[in-house]
Design a protein around this motif. Structure first.
Motif, PDB file in Angstrom:
ATOM      1  N   TYR A  43       1.003  -1.430  -0.005  1.00 57.65           N
ATOM      2  CA  TYR A  43       0.059   0.081   0.076  1.00 57.65           C
ATOM      3  C   TYR A  43       0.968   1.179  -0.006  1.00 57.65           C
ATOM      4  CZ  TYR A  43      -3.489   3.558   1.223  1.00 57.65           C
ATOM      5  OH  TYR A  43      -4.195   4.686   1.153  1.00 57.65           O
ATOM      6  N   SER A  44       2.005   1.257   0.732  1.00 54.39           N
ATOM      7  CA  SER A  44       2.830   2.293   0.910  1.00 54.39           C
ATOM      8  C   SER A  44       3.533   2.692  -0.519  1.00 54.39           C
ATOM      9  CB  SER A  44       4.255   2.190   1.805  1.00 54.39           C
ATOM     10  OG  SER A  44       4.882   3.123   1.744  1.00 54.39           O
ATOM     11  N   ALA A  45       3.735   1.342  -1.411  1.00 50.27           N
ATOM     12  CA  ALA A  45       4.449   1.542  -2.546  1.00 50.27           C
ATOM     13  C   ALA A  45       3.315   1.993  -3.449  1.00 50.27           C
ATOM     14  CB  ALA A  45       4.913   0.218  -3.306  1.00 50.27           C
ATOM     15  N   HIS A  46       2.256   1.732  -3.365  1.00 54.36           N
ATOM     16  CA  HIS A  46       1.053   2.211  -4.193  1.00 54.36           C
ATOM     17  C   HIS A  46       0.890   3.928  -4.080  1.00 54.36           C
ATOM     18  CE1 HIS A  46      -2.833   2.658  -6.320  1.00 54.36           C
ATOM     19  NE2 HIS A  46      -3.423   3.084  -5.260  1.00 54.36           N
ATOM     20  N   ARG A  47       0.891   4.135  -2.948  1.00 51.00           N
ATOM     21  CA  ARG A  47       0.789   5.798  -2.356  1.00 51.00           C
ATOM     22  C   ARG A  47       2.157   6.361  -3.144  1.00 51.00           C
ATOM     23  NH1 ARG A  47       0.815   5.622   3.297  1.00 51.00           N
ATOM     24  NH2 ARG A  47       1.784   7.117   3.033  1.00 51.00           N
ATOM     25  N   GLN A  48       3.376   5.835  -3.052  1.00 52.15           N
ATOM     26  CA  GLN A  48       4.294   6.513  -3.580  1.00 52.15           C
ATOM     27  C   GLN A  48       4.429   6.732  -5.141  1.00 52.15           C
ATOM     28  OE1 GLN A  48       7.775   4.229  -2.362  1.00 52.15           O
ATOM     29  NE2 GLN A  48       7.710   4.754  -0.176  1.00 52.15           N
ATOM     30  N   MET A  49       3.775   5.714  -5.820  1.00 50.87           N
ATOM     31  CA  MET A  49       3.560   5.621  -7.193  1.00 50.87           C
ATOM     32  C   MET A  49       2.458   6.861  -7.697  1.00 50.87           C
ATOM     33  SD  MET A  49       4.975   4.348 -10.057  1.00 50.87           S
ATOM     34  CE  MET A  49       5.393   2.566  -9.644  1.00 50.87           C
ATOM     35  N   LYS A  50       1.617   6.902  -6.883  1.00 46.14           N
ATOM     36  CA  LYS A  50       0.441   7.853  -6.948  1.00 46.14           C
ATOM     37  C   LYS A  50       1.047   9.033  -6.805  1.00 46.14           C
ATOM     38  CE  LYS A  50      -3.878   9.104  -7.652  1.00 46.14           C
ATOM     39  NZ  LYS A  50      -3.843  10.002  -8.683  1.00 46.14           N
ATOM     40  N   GLN A  51       1.981   9.254  -5.823  1.00 45.93           N
ATOM     41  CA  GLN A  51       2.483  10.715  -5.587  1.00 45.93           C
ATOM     42  C   GLN A  51       3.454  10.986  -6.684  1.00 45.93           C
ATOM     43  OE1 GLN A  51       1.911  12.865  -3.205  1.00 45.93           O
ATOM     44  NE2 GLN A  51       3.174  14.407  -4.471  1.00 45.93           N
ATOM     45  N   LEU A  52       4.170  10.061  -7.070  1.00 49.18           N
ATOM     46  CA  LEU A  52       5.129  10.170  -8.200  1.00 49.18           C
ATOM     47  C   LEU A  52       4.480  10.714  -9.676  1.00 49.18           C
ATOM     48  CD1 LEU A  52       8.108  10.084  -9.285  1.00 49.18           C
ATOM     49  CD2 LEU A  52       7.569   7.612  -9.653  1.00 49.18           C
ATOM     50  N   GLU A  53       3.396  10.119  -9.736  1.00 46.90           N
ATOM     51  CA  GLU A  53       2.810  10.456 -10.872  1.00 46.90           C
ATOM     52  C   GLU A  53       2.056  11.741 -10.964  1.00 46.90           C
ATOM     53  OE1 GLU A  53      -0.143   6.987 -11.068  1.00 46.90           O
ATOM     54  OE2 GLU A  53       1.231   5.689 -11.971  1.00 46.90           O
ATOM     55  N   ASP A  54       1.700  12.173  -9.745  1.00 48.50           N
ATOM     56  CA  ASP A  54       1.089  13.470  -9.439  1.00 48.50           C
ATOM     57  C   ASP A  54       1.954  14.581  -9.759  1.00 48.50           C
ATOM     58  OD1 ASP A  54      -1.419  12.420  -9.226  1.00 48.50           O
ATOM     59  OD2 ASP A  54      -1.222  12.690  -6.898  1.00 48.50           O
ATOM     60  N   ASP A  55       3.383  14.143  -9.198  1.00 44.54           N
ATOM     61  CA  ASP A  55       4.607  15.325  -9.342  1.00 44.54           C
ATOM     62  C   ASP A  55       4.857  15.404 -10.765  1.00 44.54           C
ATOM     63  OD1 ASP A  55       4.478  15.410  -6.577  1.00 44.54           O
ATOM     64  OD2 ASP A  55       6.367  14.334  -6.207  1.00 44.54           O
ATOM     65  N   TYR A  56       4.972  14.347 -11.450  1.00 44.80           N
ATOM     66  CA  TYR A  56       5.209  14.223 -12.994  1.00 44.80           C
ATOM     67  C   TYR A  56       4.272  15.274 -13.840  1.00 44.80           C
ATOM     68  CZ  TYR A  56       6.449  12.830 -17.620  1.00 44.80           C
ATOM     69  OH  TYR A  56       6.854  12.857 -19.032  1.00 44.80           O
ATOM     70  N   LYS A  57       2.820  14.782 -13.418  1.00 39.23           N
ATOM     71  CA  LYS A  57       1.638  15.554 -14.330  1.00 39.23           C
ATOM     72  C   LYS A  57       1.716  17.052 -13.847  1.00 39.23           C
ATOM     73  CE  LYS A  57      -1.101  11.415 -14.644  1.00 39.23           C
ATOM     74  NZ  LYS A  57      -2.416  10.916 -14.153  1.00 39.23           N
ATOM     75  N   ALA A  58       2.122  17.426 -12.727  1.00 38.92           N
ATOM     76  CA  ALA A  58       2.308  18.831 -12.264  1.00 38.92           C
ATOM     77  C   ALA A  58       3.355  19.539 -12.658  1.00 38.92           C
ATOM     78  CB  ALA A  58       2.000  19.027 -10.764  1.00 38.92           C
ATOM     79  N   GLY A  59       4.338  18.646 -13.371  1.00 41.17           N
ATOM     80  CA  GLY A  59       5.526  19.611 -13.763  1.00 41.17           C
ATOM     81  C   GLY A  59       6.589  19.583 -12.483  1.00 41.17           C
ATOM     82  N   ARG A  60       6.443  19.102 -11.497  1.00 40.42           N
ATOM     83  CA  ARG A  60       7.312  19.217 -10.515  1.00 40.42           C
ATOM     84  C   ARG A  60       8.933  18.407 -10.525  1.00 40.42           C
ATOM     85  NH1 ARG A  60       2.543  19.735  -7.437  1.00 40.42           N
ATOM     86  NH2 ARG A  60       2.387  17.520  -7.122  1.00 40.42           N
ATOM     87  N   ILE A  61       8.609  17.464 -11.519  1.00 38.67           N
ATOM     88  CA  ILE A  61       9.840  16.487 -11.852  1.00 38.67           C
ATOM     89  C   ILE A  61       9.753  16.337 -13.188  1.00 38.67           C
ATOM     90  CG2 ILE A  61      10.136  15.335  -9.597  1.00 38.67           C
ATOM     91  CD1 ILE A  61       8.636  12.820 -10.890  1.00 38.67           C
TER      92      ILE A  61
END
Length: 81
Positions: A43-61
């Protein structure tokens, strides 16, 4: 998330079948504890992946950083592949 549900269901069935004897209960308890631990980790890995995708879509990375971090999360996870 479907894979996680499938794993939890399979573990529940295995635990229920082992509860007929005292030894089965001990093994069932150990497997149950392991399943909960794995479930929490996934579940932690799932949350990390979701946050990573959000960061990428928002242009933070950028794309490169996204791929590196995604690879790291997938290496440490059973179900995120």
């Amino acid at each position: 998330m479907k894979k996680l549900l499938l794993v939890v269901t399979a573990m529940s069935l295995a635990l229920a079948s082992g509860c007929e004897t005292r030894g089965g209960s001990a093994v069932g308890g150990a497997l149950g504890g392991a399943a909960v631990g794995v479930g929490a980790y996934e579940y932690s890995a799932h949350r990390q992946m979701k946050q990573l995708e959000d960061d990428y879509k928002a242009g933070r990375i950028d794309k490169r950083e996204y791929e590196i971090r995604k690879n790291q999360i997938e290496k440490g996870s059973i179900l995120q592949r």
